[in-house]
Design a protein around this motif. Structure first.
Motif, PDB file in Angstrom:
ATOM      1  N   ALA A 131      68.041 -14.300  17.651  1.00  0.00           N
ATOM      2  CA  ALA A 131      68.476 -12.909  17.516  1.00  0.00           C
ATOM      3  C   ALA A 131      67.882 -12.056  18.632  1.00  0.00           C
ATOM      4  O   ALA A 131      68.538 -11.130  19.145  1.00  0.00           O
ATOM      5  CB  ALA A 131      68.057 -12.363  16.154  1.00  0.00           C
ATOM      6  N   TYR A 132      66.662 -12.358  19.001  1.00  0.00           N
ATOM      7  CA  TYR A 132      66.027 -11.616  20.095  1.00  0.00           C
ATOM      8  C   TYR A 132      66.760 -11.875  21.405  1.00  0.00           C
ATOM      9  O   TYR A 132      66.947 -10.970  22.219  1.00  0.00           O
ATOM     10  CB  TYR A 132      64.569 -12.040  20.205  1.00  0.00           C
ATOM     11  CG  TYR A 132      63.771 -11.237  21.200  1.00  0.00           C
ATOM     12  CD1 TYR A 132      63.489  -9.889  20.976  1.00  0.00           C
ATOM     13  CD2 TYR A 132      63.297 -11.836  22.359  1.00  0.00           C
ATOM     14  CE1 TYR A 132      62.746  -9.158  21.905  1.00  0.00           C
ATOM     15  CE2 TYR A 132      62.566 -11.116  23.287  1.00  0.00           C
ATOM     16  CZ  TYR A 132      62.291  -9.777  23.050  1.00  0.00           C
ATOM     17  OH  TYR A 132      61.575  -9.047  23.956  1.00  0.00           O
ATOM     18  N   GLN A 133      67.218 -13.119  21.592  1.00  0.00           N
ATOM     19  CA  GLN A 133      67.973 -13.447  22.789  1.00  0.00           C
ATOM     20  C   GLN A 133      69.282 -12.659  22.835  1.00  0.00           C
ATOM     21  O   GLN A 133      69.680 -12.151  23.889  1.00  0.00           O
ATOM     22  CB  GLN A 133      68.264 -14.950  22.838  1.00  0.00           C
ATOM     23  CG  GLN A 133      67.032 -15.830  22.893  1.00  0.00           C
ATOM     24  CD  GLN A 133      67.388 -17.302  22.864  1.00  0.00           C
ATOM     25  OE1 GLN A 133      68.529 -17.680  23.092  1.00  0.00           O
ATOM     26  NE2 GLN A 133      66.391 -18.137  22.575  1.00  0.00           N
ATOM     27  N   ALA A 134      69.961 -12.573  21.691  1.00  0.00           N
ATOM     28  CA  ALA A 134      71.260 -11.902  21.660  1.00  0.00           C
ATOM     29  C   ALA A 134      71.140 -10.412  21.949  1.00  0.00           C
ATOM     30  O   ALA A 134      72.032  -9.811  22.561  1.00  0.00           O
ATOM     31  CB  ALA A 134      71.914 -12.117  20.290  1.00  0.00           C
ATOM     32  N   ASN A 135      70.055  -9.782  21.503  1.00  0.00           N
ATOM     33  CA  ASN A 135      69.903  -8.335  21.674  1.00  0.00           C
ATOM     34  C   ASN A 135      69.134  -7.951  22.928  1.00  0.00           C
ATOM     35  O   ASN A 135      69.002  -6.765  23.230  1.00  0.00           O
ATOM     36  CB  ASN A 135      69.188  -7.743  20.446  1.00  0.00           C
ATOM     37  CG  ASN A 135      70.030  -7.893  19.184  1.00  0.00           C
ATOM     38  OD1 ASN A 135      71.243  -7.769  19.235  1.00  0.00           O
ATOM     39  ND2 ASN A 135      69.371  -8.176  18.064  1.00  0.00           N
ATOM     40  N   LEU A 136      68.632  -8.935  23.642  1.00  0.00           N
ATOM     41  CA  LEU A 136      67.758  -8.619  24.762  1.00  0.00           C
ATOM     42  C   LEU A 136      68.487  -7.892  25.883  1.00  0.00           C
ATOM     43  O   LEU A 136      67.911  -7.034  26.548  1.00  0.00           O
ATOM     44  CB  LEU A 136      67.135  -9.909  25.315  1.00  0.00           C
ATOM     45  CG  LEU A 136      66.162  -9.727  26.483  1.00  0.00           C
ATOM     46  CD1 LEU A 136      64.949  -8.906  26.047  1.00  0.00           C
ATOM     47  CD2 LEU A 136      65.707 -11.066  27.039  1.00  0.00           C
ATOM     48  N   LEU A 137      69.756  -8.177  26.094  1.00  0.00           N
ATOM     49  CA  LEU A 137      70.491  -7.627  27.228  1.00  0.00           C
ATOM     50  C   LEU A 137      71.187  -6.307  26.906  1.00  0.00           C
ATOM     51  O   LEU A 137      72.000  -5.840  27.698  1.00  0.00           O
ATOM     52  CB  LEU A 137      71.518  -8.663  27.717  1.00  0.00           C
ATOM     53  CG  LEU A 137      70.927 -10.024  28.139  1.00  0.00           C
ATOM     54  CD1 LEU A 137      72.027 -10.958  28.600  1.00  0.00           C
ATOM     55  CD2 LEU A 137      69.887  -9.845  29.239  1.00  0.00           C
ATOM     56  N   LYS A 138      70.853  -5.713  25.784  1.00  0.00           N
ATOM     57  CA  LYS A 138      71.444  -4.426  25.399  1.00  0.00           C
ATOM     58  C   LYS A 138      70.418  -3.304  25.570  1.00  0.00           C
ATOM     59  O   LYS A 138      69.212  -3.544  25.598  1.00  0.00           O
ATOM     60  CB  LYS A 138      71.908  -4.467  23.937  1.00  0.00           C
ATOM     61  CG  LYS A 138      72.945  -5.540  23.647  1.00  0.00           C
ATOM     62  CD  LYS A 138      73.289  -5.561  22.164  1.00  0.00           C
ATOM     63  CE  LYS A 138      74.301  -6.649  21.857  1.00  0.00           C
ATOM     64  NZ  LYS A 138      74.614  -6.719  20.399  1.00  0.00           N
TER      65      LYS A 138
END
Length: 634
Positions: A131-138
């Motif tokens: 989940a951290y990976q998915a939200n990191l680029l926002k």
């Protein structure tokens, strides 16, 4: 405000009260207007401050953008961009994070004011938390780390790092060639304004494009450099025909071109094992020729395909000695020419300079492997051509020697035949002059001389004929029983042995393989050896013939107890016309017997050798190939 009352005779008290009321209302309204003016002035000042701040941010963005576009290396970009982001977002600390999607890792190219413990925690959290990976680029704005529920997994570490607020700003390009974020950290829990976030995003967007352009520029320069070096490799490999130079040059040039730490070229020898040509390999690593089909070089050769290992130690066939020296990554390509795979070209990186091999590295390595394969093939063909040329030159030299020997041979034959023929002629003439029916003693002696000289001349002619046959003619190829041949020779020499008081012995093993050849010429071989043995063996001595088999070969030894041959003479005794002198005395003979033995044996695809000791005797050993059982049965 002061007022002066003017009373006129016509004003009544009511009118005066009304006038006072109106005057009070006017004064109140005027005070309200003054307050409103002050508010407007404050608002205008605030607007001007905001406008100045916006202008300042815009000016900062413009200046930073101009600076970033002039920068040509990532090392120069990161400090400039980080300082600008820190200033424009009013942050205390910053960090840049780039996503390595290929290896599921988070790279941190630059930080300012962040501890290594915190950075390591973020790396591990990234790998362990999808989940951290998915939200990191926002874009993420956290105004208070202690109260925002989104920071719960990170709160303890952030508290130790004394982070009060932070903003995550995307650092990426639309073509996904670059993915990452800039994080602006504040020590205190203060809210980020929309203007700060917008300006930070704009700056990161410009920075991402600048970094992409830098990488493209560096890739272009690197491609040009590789192209030049690849051309150099091509020229080197095409202009050199010396195989050792090619092998050492290939691995050295390939290692330098791709930027690896070390390399080696494994070359197949006799289709059985691989021998290695290293470059920059630690000296204590032993690179012995390998027959192990499980090692990497053999696998590349057998599959004729490239191999890339991102973690050598995790490879199932990893060699412990390479793991100990710190080998981290590996790339290998076949050395191939057409359908012929001749070896493998392998490059290494070690942990102290950890670096993954990219696809373009492997493509370049494959290209060098193909060029090296063609160069090695050409070098081998050149070497073979040279060998053929040398062999031809040797053959021509040999032919010249043979021509010279032939001339000497004709001269010697003429010389040897002239005297016997003259003697024969003289004595025949003498006989013709006598008319008596019975021979006189002198005539009898002359007849004996004629017979002796005639016999010597006949033997000489026979030897010369056999020598020419061994050199120029094809022998018959009959299957011969080796034991029968030797037994017949023994029978011929039994009487001579008894007359000379020499013991003739034989030790012949049973069930010998048959040999193939011309029995007449083979009898001449053993006739010469036995004649020599009896000639040089005194009365009371012995001559022994031993015959046995080793594998499919038949071994025949003729040993005497004669005077022996000096060691200095042994290397010459098989030469034509060579004779060993004993104390200045040369025994009668032509010097062709042992030369004839050697040439006949070799014409039968065999081998003859000699060993001797002065005063103890001489042994000649002949090895003749036997006939395979299936052929002998036929």
């Amino acid at each position: 405000m002061s007022t002066t009352e003017h009373h006129t005779p016509n004003e009544t008290p009511q009118e005066l009260a009304k006038l006072r009321q109106q005057l009070d209302e006017a004064q109140t309204q005027l005070a309200a207007y003054e307050k409103r003016i002050q508010q407007l002035e404050t608002e205008i000042a605030q607007k001007q401050t905001q406008t100045d701040a916006v202008n300042s941010r815009q000016q900062k963005i413009i200046e930073t953008a101009q600076t970033l576009l002039d920068i040509q290396s990532a090392e120069e970009l990161w400090p400039v961009l980080s300082m600008a982001v820190q200033q424009i977002t009013n942050s205390d600390r910053v960090a840049a994070y780039l996503v390595d999607t290929a290896h599921n890792k988070l790279q941190i190219p630059y930080t300012a004011g962040i501890s290594e413990n915190y950075l390591q925690f973020i790396r591990e959290h990234y790998q362990e938390t999808p989940a951290y990976q998915a939200n990191l680029l926002k874009t993420v704005i956290i105004d208070n780390v202690e109260t925002d529920p989104r920071t719960a997994p990170l709160r303890a570490m952030m508290r130790r790092e004394q982070i009060g607020a932070y903003a995550v700003l995307p650092f990426s390009t639309p073509d996904n060639s670059l993915d990452g974020v800039f994080v602006a950290y504040r020590d205190e829990a203060r809210s980020f304004t929309p203007e700060e976030i917008k300006a930070g995003e704009t700056l990161c967007h410009i920075g991402a494009f600048a970094l992409r352009n830098i990488k493209l520029l560096q890739e272009t320069k690197e491609n040009l450099r590789r192209e030049r070096q690849l051309n150099e490799i091509t020229y080197t490999l095409s202009s050199v025909l010396d195989l050792p130079t090619i092998l050492s040059s290939v691995v050295r040039l390939a290692t330098r071109l791709i930027g690896a730490d070390a390399g080696l070229l494994g070359l197949i020898v006799d289709e059985q094992f691989i021998t290695y040509y290293p470059y920059n390999i630690p000296s204590h690593v032993n690179l012995r020729p390998s027959r192990n089909k499980k090692n990497i070089a053999w696998q590349i050769v057998e599959k004729q395909d490239s191999l890339v290992l991102a973690d050598y130690a995790a490879y199932e066939s990893a060699n412990e000695k390479w793991v100990k020296v710190g080998l981290s990554t590996l790339a290998g390509a076949p050395v191939i020419a057409g359908d012929n795979c001749m070896g493998a070209l392998i490059l290494f990186n070690f942990w102290e300079n950890y670096r993954q091999f990219a696809e373009r590295d492997v493509a370049v390595l494959e290209s060098i492997g193909r060029q090296a394969g063609i160069a090695i093939q050409n070098a081998r063909m050149y070497a073979e051509a040279q060998q053929r040329a040398n062999a031809l030159a040797q053959m021509l030299n040999r032919q010249a020697e043979l021509d010279e020997l032939k001339n000497k041979f004709i001269h010697n034959v003429s010389h040897e035949l002239r005297a016997p023929l003259g003697i024969i002629f003289g004595h025949v003439e003498l006989l013709n002059q006598t008319l008596a029916d019975d021979l006189q003693p002198e005539q009898r002696q002359s007849m004996e001389i004629i017979l002796r000289r005639t016999r010597m001349l006949a033997n000489l002619v026979e030897d010369l004929t056999a020598l020419l046959a061994a050199q120029t003619q094809e022998f018959r190829r009959d299957n011969i029983l080796a034991a029968d041949l030797i037994y017949s020779m023994l029978a011929d020499y039994q009487i001579l042995a008894a007359e000379a008081d020499i013991t003739l012995r034989a030790d012949i093993a049973p069930q010998l393989p048959m040999i193939q050849g011309d029995i007449t010429h083979l009898r001449r071989v053993f006739d010469n050896l036995l004649s020599n043995a009896f000639k040089f063996t005194s009365a009371g001595g012995s001559v022994t013939i031993r015959v046995w088999a080793e594998g499919n070969d038949v071994i025949i030894e003729v040993t005497d107890t004669g005077s022996g041959i000096p060691a200095d003479n042994l290397k010459y005794i098989f030469e034509r016309f060579y004779q060993v002198e004993e104390k200045g005395y040369r025994r009668p003979g032509t010097g062709l017997g042992l030369a004839l033995v050697k040439e006949i044996v070799e014409a039968h695809r065999g081998h003859v050798s000699v060993s001797s000791r002065i005063g103890q005797g001489t042994t000649f050993e002949i090895i003749l190939p036997g006939v395979p059982p299936d052929e002998s049965d036929a």
